[in-house]
Design a protein around this motif. Structure first.
Motif, PDB file in Angstrom:
ATOM      1  N   LEU A 120      17.843  62.918 -43.093  1.00 58.17           N
ATOM      2  CA  LEU A 120      18.712  64.092 -43.081  1.00 58.17           C
ATOM      3  C   LEU A 120      18.217  65.149 -44.050  1.00 58.17           C
ATOM      4  N   ARG A 121      18.475  66.399 -43.700  1.00 56.32           N
ATOM      5  CA  ARG A 121      18.178  67.526 -44.593  1.00 56.32           C
ATOM      6  C   ARG A 121      19.431  68.374 -44.751  1.00 56.32           C
ATOM      7  N   ILE A 122      19.535  69.009 -45.912  1.00 57.26           N
ATOM      8  CA  ILE A 122      20.664  69.867 -46.235  1.00 57.26           C
ATOM      9  C   ILE A 122      20.199  70.844 -47.299  1.00 57.26           C
ATOM     10  N   ASP A 123      20.854  71.982 -47.406  1.00 53.60           N
ATOM     11  CA  ASP A 123      20.499  72.938 -48.462  1.00 53.60           C
ATOM     12  C   ASP A 123      21.760  73.560 -49.022  1.00 53.60           C
ATOM     13  N   THR A 124      21.645  74.148 -50.183  1.00 57.03           N
ATOM     14  CA  THR A 124      22.760  74.848 -50.790  1.00 57.03           C
ATOM     15  C   THR A 124      22.259  75.912 -51.749  1.00 57.03           C
ATOM     16  N   HIS A 125      23.130  76.795 -52.095  1.00 54.60           N
ATOM     17  CA  HIS A 125      22.838  77.893 -53.009  1.00 54.60           C
ATOM     18  C   HIS A 125      22.681  77.371 -54.441  1.00 54.60           C
ATOM     19  N   ARG A 126      21.821  78.002 -55.190  1.00 55.34           N
ATOM     20  CA  ARG A 126      21.592  77.616 -56.585  1.00 55.34           C
ATOM     21  C   ARG A 126      22.882  77.646 -57.415  1.00 55.34           C
ATOM     22  N   ASP A 127      23.805  78.551 -57.075  1.00 57.86           N
ATOM     23  CA  ASP A 127      25.063  78.668 -57.816  1.00 57.86           C
ATOM     24  C   ASP A 127      26.119  77.653 -57.377  1.00 57.86           C
ATOM     25  N   ASN A 128      25.866  76.926 -56.312  1.00 57.02           N
ATOM     26  CA  ASN A 128      26.856  75.977 -55.793  1.00 57.02           C
ATOM     27  C   ASN A 128      26.691  74.620 -56.481  1.00 57.02           C
ATOM     28  N   LYS A 129      27.136  74.570 -57.728  1.00 59.11           N
ATOM     29  CA  LYS A 129      26.995  73.356 -58.542  1.00 59.11           C
ATOM     30  C   LYS A 129      27.788  72.189 -57.968  1.00 59.11           C
ATOM     31  N   VAL A 130      28.958  72.475 -57.392  1.00 59.95           N
ATOM     32  CA  VAL A 130      29.782  71.416 -56.807  1.00 59.95           C
ATOM     33  C   VAL A 130      29.008  70.731 -55.676  1.00 59.95           C
ATOM     34  N   MET A 131      28.425  71.521 -54.782  1.00 58.71           N
ATOM     35  CA  MET A 131      27.689  70.941 -53.659  1.00 58.71           C
ATOM     36  C   MET A 131      26.427  70.225 -54.128  1.00 58.71           C
ATOM     37  N   GLN A 132      25.726  70.790 -55.085  1.00 62.24           N
ATOM     38  CA  GLN A 132      24.541  70.113 -55.607  1.00 62.24           C
ATOM     39  C   GLN A 132      24.902  68.716 -56.110  1.00 62.24           C
ATOM     40  N   HIS A 133      26.019  68.626 -56.811  1.00 57.24           N
ATOM     41  CA  HIS A 133      26.447  67.340 -57.366  1.00 57.24           C
ATOM     42  C   HIS A 133      26.722  66.321 -56.255  1.00 57.24           C
ATOM     43  N   VAL A 134      27.495  66.710 -55.227  1.00 61.88           N
ATOM     44  CA  VAL A 134      27.827  65.739 -54.186  1.00 61.88           C
ATOM     45  C   VAL A 134      26.607  65.388 -53.327  1.00 61.88           C
ATOM     46  N   ILE A 135      25.710  66.341 -53.138  1.00 60.03           N
ATOM     47  CA  ILE A 135      24.489  66.060 -52.375  1.00 60.03           C
ATOM     48  C   ILE A 135      23.657  65.014 -53.116  1.00 60.03           C
ATOM     49  N   GLU A 136      23.452  65.221 -54.395  1.00 64.48           N
ATOM     50  CA  GLU A 136      22.641  64.274 -55.168  1.00 64.48           C
ATOM     51  C   GLU A 136      23.337  62.925 -55.290  1.00 64.48           C
ATOM     52  N   LYS A 137      24.645  62.928 -55.443  1.00 63.43           N
ATOM     53  CA  LYS A 137      25.414  61.685 -55.533  1.00 63.43           C
ATOM     54  C   LYS A 137      25.278  60.870 -54.244  1.00 63.43           C
ATOM     55  N   ALA A 138      25.111  61.551 -53.109  1.00 63.55           N
ATOM     56  CA  ALA A 138      24.980  60.883 -51.812  1.00 63.55           C
ATOM     57  C   ALA A 138      23.572  60.341 -51.562  1.00 63.55           C
ATOM     58  N   GLY A 139      22.681  60.484 -52.538  1.00 58.82           N
ATOM     59  CA  GLY A 139      21.346  59.914 -52.391  1.00 58.82           C
ATOM     60  C   GLY A 139      20.279  60.854 -51.879  1.00 58.82           C
ATOM     61  N   PHE A 140      20.598  62.133 -51.762  1.00 55.18           N
ATOM     62  CA  PHE A 140      19.591  63.109 -51.349  1.00 55.18           C
ATOM     63  C   PHE A 140      18.691  63.431 -52.539  1.00 55.18           C
ATOM     64  N   GLN A 141      17.440  63.734 -52.244  1.00 56.92           N
ATOM     65  CA  GLN A 141      16.494  64.132 -53.278  1.00 56.92           C
ATOM     66  C   GLN A 141      16.174  65.612 -53.118  1.00 56.92           C
ATOM     67  N   LYS A 142      16.136  66.326 -54.239  1.00 52.22           N
ATOM     68  CA  LYS A 142      15.774  67.735 -54.205  1.00 52.22           C
ATOM     69  C   LYS A 142      14.290  67.814 -53.870  1.00 52.22           C
ATOM     70  N   CYS A 143      13.977  68.632 -52.875  1.00 49.78           N
ATOM     71  CA  CYS A 143      12.594  68.709 -52.392  1.00 49.78           C
ATOM     72  C   CYS A 143      11.912  70.040 -52.686  1.00 49.78           C
ATOM     73  N   GLY A 144      12.665  71.106 -52.876  1.00 48.28           N
ATOM     74  CA  GLY A 144      12.065  72.408 -53.116  1.00 48.28           C
ATOM     75  C   GLY A 144      13.026  73.521 -52.760  1.00 48.28           C
ATOM     76  N   ILE A 145      12.456  74.659 -52.404  1.00 47.74           N
ATOM     77  CA  ILE A 145      13.239  75.852 -52.085  1.00 47.74           C
ATOM     78  C   ILE A 145      12.876  76.328 -50.682  1.00 47.74           C
ATOM     79  N   ILE A 146      13.905  76.662 -49.915  1.00 40.90           N
ATOM     80  CA  ILE A 146      13.698  77.268 -48.599  1.00 40.90           C
ATOM     81  C   ILE A 146      14.399  78.621 -48.611  1.00 40.90           C
TER      82      ILE A 146
END
Length: 167
Positions: A120-146
């Motif tokens: 799976l892939r997903i993205d979010t805005h740099r300012d969306n700290k809430v989403m970054q937290h839940v994405i990482e908590k779900a086991g996603f790895q940050k891969c870069g910038i699109i």
């Protein structure tokens, strides 16, 4: 929580959830990601028409909404400052939002999507700290910038069963 494809009859509830999500993002330091009008009604109508809009429901009440798209996403064709974990077939989660007071929408969405494809892939805005937290908590790895269609950048993440480290 039941996850099902959205229907035209769900549209008003869905748009209300997106309105709440935009306000929540503004209040949590992320006013720019969706602005005042994103996602537009026409996009959600199209998502419903092509059967890529899903809702998380408790009875008649919709608790959350997301788009789930299988196949290559043109937005992810170029990634900067990193690399995707793999180039295997994947599903993309877009436009995820929860109703006020709803719990477990993101977790339910991810569990549902992982049940269909384990890449799976997903993205979010740099300012969306809430989403970054839940994405990482779900086991996603940050891969870069699109970059999305309007040229603005997003943090890009990927979950791959073969590459999981903290699930």
């Amino acid at each position: 929580m039941e996850i099902r494809r959205a229907e035209t009859a769900d549209l008003e509830q869905i748009m209300g959830i997106y309105q709440y999500a935009r306000e929540f993002m503004r209040q949590t330091g992320n006013p720019g990601q969706w602005g005042e009008n994103f996602p537009p009604r026409e996009l959600i109508e199209e998502d419903i028409r092509v059967r890529q809009c899903y809702v998380c429901a408790e009875g008649e009440e919709i608790q959350g909404v997301f788009a789930f798209i299988l196949g290559e996403d043109p937005t992810y064709a170029v990634i900067e400052d990193g690399a995707w974990l793999n180039e295997e077939p994947y599903g993309t989660i877009h436009r995820i939002a929860s109703a006020e007071g709803a719990k477990g929408v993101f977790a339910g969405c991810i569990t549902y999507c992982k049940g269909i494809i384990d890449n799976l892939r997903i993205d979010t805005h740099r300012d969306n700290k809430v989403m970054q937290h839940v994405i990482e908590k779900a086991g996603f790895q940050k891969c870069g910038i699109i970059h999305v269609a309007d040229g603005s950048e997003r943090l890009a993440y990927q979950f791959s069963l073969e590459n999981r480290t903290n699930v």
